[in-house]
Design a protein around this motif. Structure first.
Motif, mmCIF file in Angstrom:
data_model
loop_
_atom_site.group_PDB
_atom_site.id
_atom_site.type_symbol
_atom_site.label_atom_id
_atom_site.label_comp_id
_atom_site.label_asym_id
_atom_site.label_seq_id
_atom_site.Cartn_x
_atom_site.Cartn_y
_atom_site.Cartn_z
ATOM 1 N N LYS A 1 0.747 -1.156 0.075
ATOM 2 C CA LYS A 1 0.057 0.093 0.168
ATOM 3 C C LYS A 1 0.880 1.194 0.144
ATOM 4 O O LYS A 1 0.573 2.212 -0.568
ATOM 5 C CB LYS A 1 -0.903 0.003 0.982
ATOM 6 C CG LYS A 1 -2.167 -0.906 1.182
ATOM 7 C CD LYS A 1 -2.990 -0.810 2.482
ATOM 8 C CE LYS A 1 -4.024 -1.628 1.960
ATOM 9 N NZ LYS A 1 -5.176 -1.493 3.281
ATOM 10 N N LYS A 2 1.937 1.255 0.795
ATOM 11 C CA LYS A 2 2.720 2.304 0.826
ATOM 12 C C LYS A 2 3.336 2.697 -0.495
ATOM 13 O O LYS A 2 3.629 3.851 -1.007
ATOM 14 C CB LYS A 2 3.870 2.368 2.047
ATOM 15 C CG LYS A 2 3.517 2.248 3.040
ATOM 16 C CD LYS A 2 4.555 2.045 4.314
ATOM 17 C CE LYS A 2 4.130 2.209 5.727
ATOM 18 N NZ LYS A 2 5.095 2.001 6.694
ATOM 19 N N GLU B 1 0.732 4.115 -2.875
ATOM 20 C CA GLU B 1 0.410 5.742 -2.545
ATOM 21 C C GLU B 1 1.791 6.383 -3.068
ATOM 22 O O GLU B 1 1.400 7.666 -3.450
ATOM 23 C CB GLU B 1 0.546 5.469 -0.943
ATOM 24 C CG GLU B 1 -0.977 5.095 -0.422
ATOM 25 C CD GLU B 1 -1.141 5.205 0.936
ATOM 26 O OE1 GLU B 1 -0.151 5.425 1.676
ATOM 27 O OE2 GLU B 1 -2.109 4.691 1.489
ATOM 28 N N GLN B 2 2.941 5.878 -3.090
ATOM 29 C CA GLN B 2 4.126 6.774 -3.523
ATOM 30 C C GLN B 2 4.014 6.900 -4.982
ATOM 31 O O GLN B 2 4.567 7.682 -5.353
ATOM 32 C CB GLN B 2 5.422 6.113 -2.898
ATOM 33 C CG GLN B 2 5.630 6.279 -1.169
ATOM 34 C CD GLN B 2 6.819 5.505 -0.814
ATOM 35 O OE1 GLN B 2 7.343 4.897 -1.630
ATOM 36 N NE2 GLN B 2 7.015 5.688 0.544
ATOM 37 N N GLN C 1 1.344 6.984 -6.938
ATOM 38 C CA GLN C 1 0.428 8.006 -7.328
ATOM 39 C C GLN C 1 0.735 9.296 -6.884
ATOM 40 O O GLN C 1 1.088 9.556 -6.017
ATOM 41 C CB GLN C 1 -1.106 7.591 -6.703
ATOM 42 C CG GLN C 1 -1.442 6.259 -7.166
ATOM 43 C CD GLN C 1 -2.820 5.714 -6.192
ATOM 44 O OE1 GLN C 1 -3.312 6.323 -5.234
ATOM 45 N NE2 GLN C 1 -3.324 4.506 -6.612
#
Length: 91
Positions: free
Chosen positions: A79-80, A83-84, A86
C-alpha cells in the motif's frame, strides 16, 4: 546411682528406645503401594503426553501468527509503494 547422658538426660538402657529394622509391611501393603505408584506413573505419563501435545499446538499457533504478521507487513508495504507511485491529487 544413675548417671545422666551427654545432654543431661537420664540414661536409657540400650535395649529400650531402639527401633528394630524389621519391615512391618506385609505383602498386601507392598502390593497396594506398588499399585499406587503404578497409578501415579500412569498419571505422569498422561500429563507428559498432554504437555507434549500442547507444546506442539502452541508451536503451530506461534508459527501461524508469525506468518500472518509477515503477510500483514507485506500488504502494508504494498500500500505504501502504491501510494508513493500515485501523484498527489490536486484540488
Amino acid at each position: 546411682m544413675k548417671m545422666s547422658g551427654p545432654n543431661g538426660d537420664p540414661e536409657v538402657p540400650a535395649v529400650e528406645g531402639i527401633i528394630e529394622d524389621e519391615d512391618d509391611f506385609n505383602e498386601e501393603e507392598y502390593a497396594a503401594i506398588n499399585s499406587m505408584l503404578d497409578q501415579i506413573n500412569s498419571c505422569l505419563d498422561d500429563l507428559e503426553e498432554r504437555n507434549d501435545a500442547l507444546n506442539g499446538k502452541l508451536h503451530e499457533l506461534l508459527e501461524s501468527n508469525r506468518q500472518a504478521r509477515q503477510e500483514f507487513r507485506a500488504q502494508l508495504n504494498e500500500k505504501k509503494v502504491e501510494e508513493q507511485k500515485q501523484p498527489p491529487s490536486e484540488g
